[in-house]
Design an enzyme around this catalytic site. Structure first.
Site, PDB file in Angstrom:
ATOM      1  N   ASP A 106       0.805  -1.220   0.000  1.00 29.65           N
ATOM      2  CA  ASP A 106       0.000   0.000   0.000  1.00 29.65           C
ATOM      3  C   ASP A 106       0.836   1.266   0.000  1.00 29.65           C
ATOM      4  O   ASP A 106       0.384   2.312  -0.443  1.00 29.65           O
ATOM      5  CB  ASP A 106      -0.959  -0.003   1.200  1.00 29.65           C
TER       6      ASP A 106
ATOM      7  N   TYR B  79      -9.311   0.223   4.226  1.00 30.43           N
ATOM      8  CA  TYR B  79      -8.746   0.248   5.578  1.00 30.43           C
ATOM      9  C   TYR B  79      -8.268   1.633   5.988  1.00 30.43           C
ATOM     10  O   TYR B  79      -7.778   2.395   5.172  1.00 30.43           O
ATOM     11  CB  TYR B  79      -7.561  -0.719   5.699  1.00 30.43           C
TER      12      TYR B  79
END
Lengths: 666, 666
Positions: free
Chosen positions: A312, A400
């Site tokens: 990420d 998230y």
């Protein structure tokens, strides 16, 4: 509610500073909007700017000064030369990745080269926005949506990196574009259009592959929303901030540090120093620290899921996806907020408001206490409340949200908090009850037609510790059981400490929890009066999971640093990113595990500590639709750094460090 | 600073309650001063009271009702018979240990028997006070003190349990009495009179053994004090308590539980239930939980140190040594305080003021959040602050202070916090610099003539979980790597979950951190709508050390439960104490490891979870003279207990649970 006496004393401390960072502007400051604009102008005026085809900016960040040059300047800012202000830019032009170094002060290109190796830079937000709009006018997709009885206007697509799975030929710069149904609920992640694969060539910006493999029910929207419709109220903390922010420099109690923003790393803490009240001196602790990578592999090998092994930070940007913080919600009342700026795809500066907050925390805990019943003159009760300083950012990477805290304590500790919350990434399924499950579900059935897939979160920190100076060593204090002969003592055993100083990078890889061991970074040339090595101890908190994929699996080869929590490397300015500089479609030939194959000496030299906080995530009903905070982290705690407890002289109001008797020269 | 809307809603919740504990007085209430007085009266009037020689009370506590009887009464308090109110008393008379059960309601002795086995009860404060005064008039000791050039008026002695080191004959009830020099500093632990051993017979109350083996320097007092001379100021938390205390019953948000005091265990949490807003019902979580033992072995085999292997709860009393809490210091402003009562050596009630505090904590954190950039209608930012309820006690056992928190969260979690602070136990030494050390120091040289000896802290919790009812199972979810054939997927591996329900007590011993595993307590007869077993998950935090002594070492045989963090046993009302009922001089023939040798079935039955928080402690300079807080603990977190995130509907002000729409019948 902090008493006046405390505030007054604290303000007087602010007139002093750790000389190492008392200069403004500071060479480590984040790029300003003006600088970002200037960098763009220089590049557009260069041959690269007139190259055919669109030019896009994928990373624009400070090329930090060389460490010796910076330390030399900071130790004598009036006489020593100021380090040049430089930027490192990764751009794409004509389907090529270009690495450009720009001299900002003198508005000129220092170097411009083509990167021909494996891997691609961080995706820009603009190109991701373009990619997710493509399916909406793509006939086969429109037909797939209709076949599932879904209204196209309710469909939302996302961008998932494709990874690398052993292909020998270098892949094109592509993304997969999974789609979801929004409808009445905001939580579209809970309603995947399962079974469809869309591949977009990001340089051509067109769909190059499409497959509708299997049709599965779209889970219901009911019960998946998380929004509050009527807004009201807030909670608060005590009045008063207790800290001072000058530009990017933050001072609080006995701490001083520099905070900057980077589009890839997010928050960067530099030059953190702590004031030693006994030595009446600022002492260096952390030269530079930040989150280097965030690896999130999912555990379903099926066609639409096997590749979901997200890096990420290296693929999407931990700073790029930073969420503007909500006052009195993300951070308590009294918090200060700072903005961040990054270069958009076109190179122009874009502001993230409230990208960081800084606040003083009082959680009702004590810093130390003792009740003494044993003295003839009566009971002693000495208690000091714990007040600390928190720097917070939140990276909201798709579904998230990562709440990242750097907590500084007057005791000299730095606590690193990682808290996970946000929405689950789920897979459509025909199952409506666990009894129906046959074979391997690869996840937890949490709602009708909704499987939340098993996955991991690995957050890797880069921590260039300079304990009392640049040259440090890594020490493993192993606890060993010693068996006694029966004649020696009525006891049969005890444990003792066997210290091993790591000689090379290979000696310094540690799987925490596997054996009783304490880990220290020490300065072997500095001792306490009693002769103990000055140092800091690394203490693991919750979140010590290591990766469970096989070593030869492709995502694991790209993230091979996630099997051990601790690595230590010799400092090298360019070695910042645990998964390598270009992570998208990388093959594991750059990064922490590759560099350390050289097995450099790490004893009494400039070293970097890498620590990975890891969680295995077996989702449960309570995580649906949105997970309550799950916390982990670690602590760097002074260990023979001070001569004694540095807060033993703190007053009952808590915070005041023990250095108020020092006479300051600066 | 909590908004009005929140307070008003919360108050309305207080009119409802979990019917399981809505009765007053409650059968689990701590013994009242009147009851303690009545118990004493009954015993003094019995034959035991007129036995020759002094009668001393070593433990007076509630003999809790049988669990089925209590649950039956609580489920229908108006019709079912109230369980009898009984006490369990351990007394000493004529050098014998007597176990007495008293019917308090009817003022009569139920049974009175002599315990003839190994081990002795908790030491009373009065007899310890008598023991430490003996050396002051003991000529050989007076000479030893003079020989060291110390003023006898500055000497303070302490009481250390002697342990068991393989002696075959049952030992007399003795204590060792090490002495220290107070002088100008309050921290006498830092100034041991090293080399002297004094043994006191506690039944005869006289010195029965004296040895002055070696003379070592008394460390300096300088730098060891920790007192604040000028008192000023305080820090505070938001206004308003947010909770309700009725007798021993505490209600906050969606939680309700019973809090009582026991002189051995300290705080006992009973009948903790959480309100489920979806089911509109109270659901049981924890029947009874408390700290069962605290084992602190030191690692120096020398004559004056080998026996220092303290069982601080079973030998000295975790509740007996509870410290009165200091308002606005040990607990924040707004905290409520409760008192505790125990029976003194003469059986009369003694009050510990402010033995517990209860407060609402807001530490500036979020309970959950999500930022959504992916929706066409604009960015969503939903953030909910985390507010929790803390029950705190501090046990100040000699030199160490243990801050014990029970933190209840609206999400359904219970967090168990253990924080260590206080003074180091140090050994006199001739060393004044680390370079002089030859051989094994058994500790860290922290000041001149001062070695802080290596040691451990093991805090063992008893947790009788009743997840949604009495019959529960213990499940180990093991994460297993699966290798894929190359034809199956581009991936080569993934992990999956293999669940194992523990059949017997032997299956349920777990060394956490040794393998990737998640631990659950489930109710196998209760499922979520999706068919998942209702349960709670155990999550370890910092403090997972296991004991390193050899299995055959005597202290280890007495504390054999400290090698594994997790044990699960079949419920048995009398099996509460991990190291056995009589711990002083015990030989390891009672307690957790012994009971589990029967290897009872623990599947789908009433079970108890035992969890040990452990720390190895290698002291460092910062721990001297008084250690800053070192924290550890664990969490019990709902895992498929609720149908979904129970706080998803909470308002931005944080706390309100999702059950405000329920219509209450009680």
């Amino acid at each position: 509610m902090f008493p006046l006496i405390f505030s007054a004393l604290l303000l007087s401390l602010f007139s002093t500073s750790c000389s190492l960072i008392s200069t403004s502007p500071h060479p480590l400051d984040s790029l300003t909007p003006d600088e970002i604009t200037a960098i763009r102008r220089v590049i557009l005026a260069s041959p690269l700017g007139s190259s055919s085809g669109p030019l896009s900016f994928h990373y624009v960040g400070l090329d930090e000064p060389d460490k010796p040059q910076l330390l030399s300047f900071l130790s004598n800012p009036t006489a020593a030369p100021r380090p040049p202000r430089r930027a490192f830019v990764v751009a794409r032009a004509g389907k090529e990745t270009r690495e450009v170094y720009v001299d900002i002060t003198n508005s000129k290109i220092i170097s411009d080269s083509t990167y021909g190796g494996i891997g691609y830079p961080i995706f820009t937000l603009a190109e991701q926005a373009a990619a997710v709009s493509l399916p909406m006018s793509y006939t086969p997709f429109i037909e797939s949506v209709a076949k599932r009885g879904v209204d196209l206007s309710q469909v939302i697509c996302s961008t998932f990196s494709v990874g690398w799975f052993g292909e020998r030929k270098k892949g094109k710069r592509v993304l997969k574009v999974p789609c979801f149904v929004a409808g009445e609920a905001a939580n579209f992640y809970a309603r995947p259009l399962e079974g469809i694969t869309i591949v977009v060539d990001m340089d051509e910006m067109q769909i190059v592959q499409y497959r509708d493999r299997v049709q599965l029910p779209v889970p219901k929207a009911e019960g998946t929303d998380y929004r509050q419709r009527t807004k009201s109220g807030s909670v608060g903390q005590p009045e008063g901030t207790g800290f001072e922010i000058n530009g990017n420099i933050i001072r609080w109690a006995n701490w001083e540090f520099h905070l900057s923003y980077d589009v890839r790393a997010g928050a960067i803490i530099s030059l953190a120093s702590v004031y030693d009240g006994e030595k009446c001196a600022c002492r260096r602790v952390l030269y530079r620290g930040f989150v280097s990578e965030l690896f999130v592999p999912y555990m379903d090998p099926v066609d639409e899921w096997y590749y979901r092994t997200f890096f990420d930070e290296g693929e999407f940007g931990f700073g790029l996806w930073a969420s503007p913080l909500v006052p009195e919600a993300d951070c308590p009342a009294g918090a200060a907020f700072l903005d961040g700026y990054y270069a958009g795809q076109d190179g122009k500066p874009i502001k993230i408001e409230n990208v960081f907050c800084v606040f003083q925390r009082y959680a009702g805990d004590v810093a130390w206490r003792h009740t003494e019943f044993g003295l003839p003159e009566g009971v002693i009760r000495e208690v000091r409340p714990e007040v600390s300083l928190v720097v917070r950012m939140v990276a909201a990477l798709g579904n998230y949200d990562y709440v990242m805290d750097w907590e500084f304590k007057a005791s000299g500790s730095i606590k690193f908090g990682v808290a996970l919350t946000g929405l689950l990434e789920v897979k459509g399924s025909s199952y409506t009850h666990a009894d129906q499950i046959t074979g391997e579900p690869h996840g937890s059935l949490l709602a009708e037609n909704t499987i939340a897939v098993y996955h991991d979160h690995f957050i890797t920190y880069y921590l260039d510790l300079d304990i009392d100076g640049t040259d440090n060593s890594f020490v493993k204090s192993k606890l060993k059981t010693v068996r006694l002969a029966s004649s020696d003592s009525p006891r049969k055993s005890y444990w003792t400490v066997v210290k091993e100083t790591a000689e090379t990078e290979a000696d310094a890889q540690v799987d925490v929890g596997k054996e009783p061991i304490e880990l220290l970074i020490v300065n072997p040339s500095k001792k306490t009066k009693m002769g103990n090595d000055v140092g800091y101890r690394l203490i693991s908190g919750a979140g010590t999971a290591g990766s469970l994929m096989t070593d030869d699996d492709y995502p694991q080869r790209r993230a091979s640093f996630t099997k051990k929590q601790v690595w230590v490397t010799a400092y090298n300015k360019s070695k910042k990113w645990a998964a390598g500089l270009y992570v998208d479609q990388s093959r594991g030939d750059d990064g922490l595990a590759v560099w350390t194959q050289r097995n450099r000496l790490i004893k009494n030299t400039d070293i970097v500590l890498w620590y990975t906080v890891g969680f295995h995530h077996i989702p449960c009903q309570e995580d649906f639709p949105l997970m309550p905070l799950l916390t982990g982290g670690f602590e760097l705690r002074p260990f023979n750094f001070f001569e004694s407890n540095p807060i033993i002289k703190s007053p009952p109001s808590g915070l005041l460090p023990s250095w108020f008797n020092c006479t300051f020269s600066s």
